[in-house]
Design a protein around this motif. Structure first.
Motif, PDB file in Angstrom:
ATOM      1  N   TYR A  17      -6.104  26.448  -6.543  1.00  0.00           N
ATOM      2  CA  TYR A  17      -5.696  25.815  -5.298  1.00  0.00           C
ATOM      3  C   TYR A  17      -4.894  26.794  -4.461  1.00  0.00           C
ATOM      4  O   TYR A  17      -5.404  27.840  -4.075  1.00  0.00           O
ATOM      5  CB  TYR A  17      -4.956  24.508  -5.599  1.00  0.00           C
ATOM      6  N   ASP A  18      -3.619  26.537  -4.205  1.00  0.00           N
ATOM      7  CA  ASP A  18      -2.841  27.467  -3.397  1.00  0.00           C
ATOM      8  C   ASP A  18      -2.624  28.787  -4.125  1.00  0.00           C
ATOM      9  O   ASP A  18      -2.444  28.816  -5.342  1.00  0.00           O
ATOM     10  CB  ASP A  18      -1.464  26.873  -3.061  1.00  0.00           C
ATOM     11  N   MET A  19      -2.665  29.878  -3.360  1.00  0.00           N
ATOM     12  CA  MET A  19      -2.331  31.203  -3.877  1.00  0.00           C
ATOM     13  C   MET A  19      -1.319  31.825  -2.927  1.00  0.00           C
ATOM     14  O   MET A  19      -1.321  31.509  -1.723  1.00  0.00           O
ATOM     15  CB  MET A  19      -3.571  32.091  -3.989  1.00  0.00           C
ATOM     16  N   GLY A  20      -0.494  32.703  -3.457  1.00  0.00           N
ATOM     17  CA  GLY A  20       0.515  33.273  -2.579  1.00  0.00           C
ATOM     18  C   GLY A  20       1.084  34.571  -3.105  1.00  0.00           C
ATOM     19  O   GLY A  20       0.803  34.994  -4.226  1.00  0.00           O
ATOM     20  N   TRP A  21       1.838  35.211  -2.234  1.00  0.00           N
ATOM     21  CA  TRP A  21       2.578  36.431  -2.569  1.00  0.00           C
ATOM     22  C   TRP A  21       4.059  36.190  -2.302  1.00  0.00           C
ATOM     23  O   TRP A  21       4.435  35.664  -1.241  1.00  0.00           O
ATOM     24  CB  TRP A  21       2.078  37.600  -1.726  1.00  0.00           C
ATOM     25  N   TYR A  22       4.865  36.607  -3.261  1.00  0.00           N
ATOM     26  CA  TYR A  22       6.308  36.561  -3.146  1.00  0.00           C
ATOM     27  C   TYR A  22       6.838  37.981  -3.338  1.00  0.00           C
ATOM     28  O   TYR A  22       6.126  38.852  -3.840  1.00  0.00           O
ATOM     29  CB  TYR A  22       6.903  35.650  -4.220  1.00  0.00           C
ATOM     30  N   ASP A  38     -10.787  35.690  -2.118  1.00  0.00           N
ATOM     31  CA  ASP A  38     -12.217  35.644  -2.428  1.00  0.00           C
ATOM     32  C   ASP A  38     -12.355  34.665  -3.590  1.00  0.00           C
ATOM     33  O   ASP A  38     -12.042  35.013  -4.737  1.00  0.00           O
ATOM     34  CB  ASP A  38     -12.732  37.038  -2.800  1.00  0.00           C
ATOM     35  N   ASN A  39     -12.800  33.470  -3.298  1.00  0.00           N
ATOM     36  CA  ASN A  39     -12.847  32.429  -4.327  1.00  0.00           C
ATOM     37  C   ASN A  39     -13.888  32.738  -5.404  1.00  0.00           C
ATOM     38  O   ASN A  39     -13.756  32.286  -6.542  1.00  0.00           O
ATOM     39  CB  ASN A  39     -13.128  31.073  -3.685  1.00  0.00           C
ATOM     40  N   ARG A  40     -14.914  33.523  -5.059  1.00  0.00           N
ATOM     41  CA  ARG A  40     -15.924  33.872  -6.074  1.00  0.00           C
ATOM     42  C   ARG A  40     -15.340  34.821  -7.110  1.00  0.00           C
ATOM     43  O   ARG A  40     -15.771  34.841  -8.261  1.00  0.00           O
ATOM     44  CB  ARG A  40     -17.133  34.516  -5.411  1.00  0.00           C
ATOM     45  N   LYS A  41     -14.360  35.616  -6.677  1.00  0.00           N
ATOM     46  CA  LYS A  41     -13.754  36.591  -7.579  1.00  0.00           C
ATOM     47  C   LYS A  41     -12.396  36.142  -8.099  1.00  0.00           C
ATOM     48  O   LYS A  41     -11.732  36.901  -8.813  1.00  0.00           O
ATOM     49  CB  LYS A  41     -13.592  37.941  -6.853  1.00  0.00           C
ATOM     50  N   ASN A  42     -11.965  34.935  -7.720  1.00  0.00           N
ATOM     51  CA  ASN A  42     -10.630  34.438  -8.120  1.00  0.00           C
ATOM     52  C   ASN A  42      -9.536  35.446  -7.781  1.00  0.00           C
ATOM     53  O   ASN A  42      -8.631  35.697  -8.593  1.00  0.00           O
ATOM     54  CB  ASN A  42     -10.594  34.108  -9.617  1.00  0.00           C
ATOM     55  N   THR A  43      -9.621  36.006  -6.590  1.00  0.00           N
ATOM     56  CA  THR A  43      -8.724  37.099  -6.188  1.00  0.00           C
ATOM     57  C   THR A  43      -8.074  36.785  -4.842  1.00  0.00           C
ATOM     58  O   THR A  43      -8.726  36.267  -3.936  1.00  0.00           O
ATOM     59  CB  THR A  43      -9.492  38.421  -6.109  1.00  0.00           C
TER      60      THR A  43
END
Length: 121
Positions: free
Chosen positions: A32-37, A72-77
């Motif tokens: 779901y959500d992805m982020g950078w801290y 890139d949801n296909r690469k889970n990146t």
């Protein structure tokens, strides 16, 4: 087991650019959500940028117009493009993801190990 592995950090001069990557692997049903801290010495960890599963983004005021988060949801990146870097961007950068594992409705928050970004002449 789920792992997040970051790459792309390093030393760059002020005004330079870097691109961070974070790949999720393991037992993943959906991300779901992805982020950078980021966390600088003596400071609390702070949100830099976040992106939802459908691509909506959110940025800290200090990086708006300079950083770009994408996935890139296909690469889970998830990626973080950083331009016009400043010395105050120096920190350890961590990626973060909200992941549902197969066979369960439970979602967990996972963190990468961190990658150092140093902006200095």
């Amino acid at each position: 087991q789920v792992q997040l592995v970051e790459s792309g950090g390093g030393l760059v001069q002020p005004g330079g650019s870097l691109r961070l990557s974070c790949a999720a692997s393991g037992s993943i049903f959906s991300i779901y959500d992805m982020g950078w801290y980021r966390q600088a010495p003596g400071n609390q960890r702070e949100l830099v940028a976040a992106i939802t599963i459908d691509g909506s983004t959110n940025y800290a005021d200090s990086v708006k117009g300079r950083f770009t988060i994408s996935r890139d949801n296909r690469k889970n990146t998830v990626y973080l493009g950083m331009n016009s870097l400043k010395p105050e961007d120096t920190a350890v950068y961590y990626c973060n993801a909200d992941i549902q594992t197969p066979g369960t409705w439970v979602r967990g928050t996972y963190w990468g190990q961190g990658t150092q970004v140093t902006v200095s002449s």
